[in-house]
Design an enzyme around this catalytic site. Structure first.
Site, PDB file in Angstrom:
ATOM      1  CE1 TYR A  99      19.916   8.215  -3.729  1.00 21.91           C
ATOM      2  CE2 TYR A  99      21.422   8.207  -1.605  1.00 21.91           C
ATOM      3  CZ  TYR A  99      21.319   8.360  -2.977  1.00 21.91           C
ATOM      4  OH  TYR A  99      22.155   8.728  -3.949  1.00 21.91           O
ATOM      5  CE  LYS A 149      22.138   5.321  -4.475  1.00 28.31           C
ATOM      6  NZ  LYS A 149      22.330   5.058  -5.846  1.00 28.31           N
TER       7      LYS A 149
HETATM    8  P1  NAD Z   1      20.416  12.746 -12.183  1.00 27.17           P
HETATM    9  O1  NAD Z   1      18.963  13.237 -11.675  1.00 27.17           O
HETATM   10  O2  NAD Z   1      21.229  13.836 -12.761  1.00 27.17           O
HETATM   11  O3  NAD Z   1      20.451  11.504 -13.112  1.00 27.17           O
HETATM   12  C1  NAD Z   1      19.470  10.413 -12.886  1.00 27.17           C
HETATM   13  C2  NAD Z   1      18.996   9.866 -14.227  1.00 27.17           C
HETATM   14  O4  NAD Z   1      18.161   8.662 -13.987  1.00 27.17           O
HETATM   15  C3  NAD Z   1      18.096  10.753 -15.008  1.00 27.17           C
HETATM   16  O5  NAD Z   1      18.609  10.942 -16.444  1.00 27.17           O
HETATM   17  C4  NAD Z   1      16.907  10.112 -14.913  1.00 27.17           C
HETATM   18  O6  NAD Z   1      15.847  10.493 -16.077  1.00 27.17           O
HETATM   19  C5  NAD Z   1      17.402   8.724 -14.687  1.00 27.17           C
HETATM   20  N1  NAD Z   1      16.119   7.835 -14.249  1.00 27.17           N
HETATM   21  C6  NAD Z   1      15.501   8.215 -12.978  1.00 27.17           C
HETATM   22  N2  NAD Z   1      14.574   7.228 -12.893  1.00 27.17           N
HETATM   23  C7  NAD Z   1      14.624   6.193 -13.778  1.00 27.17           C
HETATM   24  C8  NAD Z   1      13.741   4.818 -13.985  1.00 27.17           C
HETATM   25  N3  NAD Z   1      13.007   4.415 -13.492  1.00 27.17           N
HETATM   26  N4  NAD Z   1      14.541   4.248 -15.296  1.00 27.17           N
HETATM   27  C9  NAD Z   1      15.457   4.844 -16.111  1.00 27.17           C
HETATM   28  N5  NAD Z   1      16.108   5.973 -15.849  1.00 27.17           N
HETATM   29  C10 NAD Z   1      15.765   6.679 -14.730  1.00 27.17           C
HETATM   30  O7  NAD Z   1      21.272  12.318 -10.596  1.00 27.17           O
HETATM   31  P2  NAD Z   1      22.668  11.821 -10.508  1.00 27.17           P
HETATM   32  O8  NAD Z   1      23.090  12.718  -9.245  1.00 27.17           O
HETATM   33  O9  NAD Z   1      23.484  11.842 -11.892  1.00 27.17           O
HETATM   34  O10 NAD Z   1      22.454  10.317 -10.039  1.00 27.17           O
HETATM   35  C11 NAD Z   1      22.985   9.006 -10.522  1.00 27.17           C
HETATM   36  C12 NAD Z   1      23.230   8.071  -9.652  1.00 27.17           C
HETATM   37  O11 NAD Z   1      24.063   8.569  -8.746  1.00 27.17           O
HETATM   38  C13 NAD Z   1      21.747   7.661  -8.507  1.00 27.17           C
HETATM   39  O12 NAD Z   1      21.888   6.262  -8.538  1.00 27.17           O
HETATM   40  C14 NAD Z   1      22.356   8.462  -7.442  1.00 27.17           C
HETATM   41  O13 NAD Z   1      21.603   7.892  -6.316  1.00 27.17           O
HETATM   42  C15 NAD Z   1      23.717   8.250  -7.331  1.00 27.17           C
HETATM   43  N6  NAD Z   1      24.527   9.381  -6.550  1.00 27.17           N
HETATM   44  C16 NAD Z   1      24.410  10.474  -6.766  1.00 27.17           C
HETATM   45  C17 NAD Z   1      25.057  11.465  -5.867  1.00 27.17           C
HETATM   46  C18 NAD Z   1      25.008  12.804  -6.044  1.00 27.17           C
HETATM   47  O14 NAD Z   1      25.643  13.639  -5.026  1.00 27.17           O
HETATM   48  N7  NAD Z   1      24.587  13.484  -7.285  1.00 27.17           N
HETATM   49  C19 NAD Z   1      25.822  10.881  -4.922  1.00 27.17           C
HETATM   50  C20 NAD Z   1      25.849   9.631  -4.698  1.00 27.17           C
HETATM   51  C21 NAD Z   1      25.353   8.713  -5.523  1.00 27.17           C
END
Ligand code: NAD
Length: 259
Positions: free
Chosen positions: A154, A158
């Protein structure tokens, strides 16, 4: 309305941060493609936006699959006729020490974040170059700048997105395309809710300790970043009016990481 008549594709928009960004963009007048692997959740998220009087359509695609991404973007163009914004947001997480991480998990996590970003970017750029402009936003993380234990693929992916964004900023500039990265701190989405017990188990500490001592210890106020915070930052970056703001990464993390 800051995005009137613009067409935005948001990947991973069926849940969490992507869903909130889709909602914010639709509220600002964008026609939004809710792109996700999860058919039911994507259809539900798009239907909810339509029920709120917004313009949205579900696009079912796995961002790691070249043919599905090509078909998905083609469907967006059939439906809405153009594409102005890409938010490459779909992501997954796996908590595991390097010495026991399987090669399959390593490759899968890199594929969702990096192959997905590349495939969606390439499809978007072809259309944006034809139109003479566009804005691409990558969902980075504080882990685009910092490392944490147990998250090697990850953190690697990133960090890589920043390189991709800088390259797109340079290649896209003559065509009016900007590219930036948002780097959120911890946000309470399903992705994070799942890793609290996983990290507690892996480190042999309580779930409360994971939240207090690992996730929020370095913030200035002990607070989680919210989905709304990230969506507002996304709106700011994509709607910025001049080409001055490109190739940048904006950290939204309650001061966890300061640059
Ligand atoms: P989440 O699990 O709520 O949502 C992720 C979505 O991505 C889901 O709907 C899933 O079905 C979809 N997904 C996964 N693999 C996929 C694929 N191969 N093709 C299409 N869709 C796919 O997660 P989130 O926390 O909302 O994360 C969204 C983004 O934000 C990610 O890139 C994550 O790394 C990033 N992020 C999250 C956080 C956090 O604390 N939640 C912090 C920094 C960055």
């Amino acid at each position: 309305m800051r995005l009137r008549e613009q067409v935005a594709v948001v990947t991973g928009a069926a849940s969490g941060i992507g869903r909130e960004i889709a909602r914010a963009f639709a509220r600002e007048g964008a026609r939004v493609a809710v792109a996700d692997l999860d058919r039911n959740a994507a259809e539900k998220a798009a239907a909810q936006l339509v029920a709120e009087g917004r313009q949205a359509t579900p696009v079912i695609m796995d961002v790691t699959d070249e043919a599905q991404v090509e078909a998905g973007i083609a469907r967006v163009l059939d439906t809405f006729g153009r594409m102005d914004i890409l938010v490459s947001n779909a992501g997954i997480q796996r908590v595991c020490p390097l010495e026991t991480l399987s090669f399959e998990d390593w490759r899968h996590i890199l594929a969702v974040h990096l192959d997905g970003a590349f495939l969606c970017t390439r499809a978007a750029l072809r259309q944006m170059y034809r139109q003479g402009g566009g804005s691409i936003l990558y969902m980075g993380s504080v882990h685009s700048k910092e490392a944490s234990r147990l998250k090697a693929p990850y953190v690697t992916a990133k960090h890589g997105l920043i390189g991709l964004a800088k390259t797109v900023a340079k290649e896209g500039a003559p065509h009016g395309v900007r590219a930036n990265v948002i780097c959120p701190g911890f946000v309470r989405t399903p992705l994070v809710e799942r890793q609290i017990p996983e990290q507690a188990h892996a480190l042999g500490v309580s779930e409360e300790a994971v939240v207090r001592d690992i996730m929020l210890r370095e913030t200035v106020d002990g607070e989680f970043t919210t989905m709304k915070d990230v969506a507002e930052a996304a709106l700011f970056l994509v709607s910025f009016e001049s080409r001055a703001l490109t190739g940048q990464s904006l950290v939204v993390s309650h001061g966890w990481f300061m640059q």
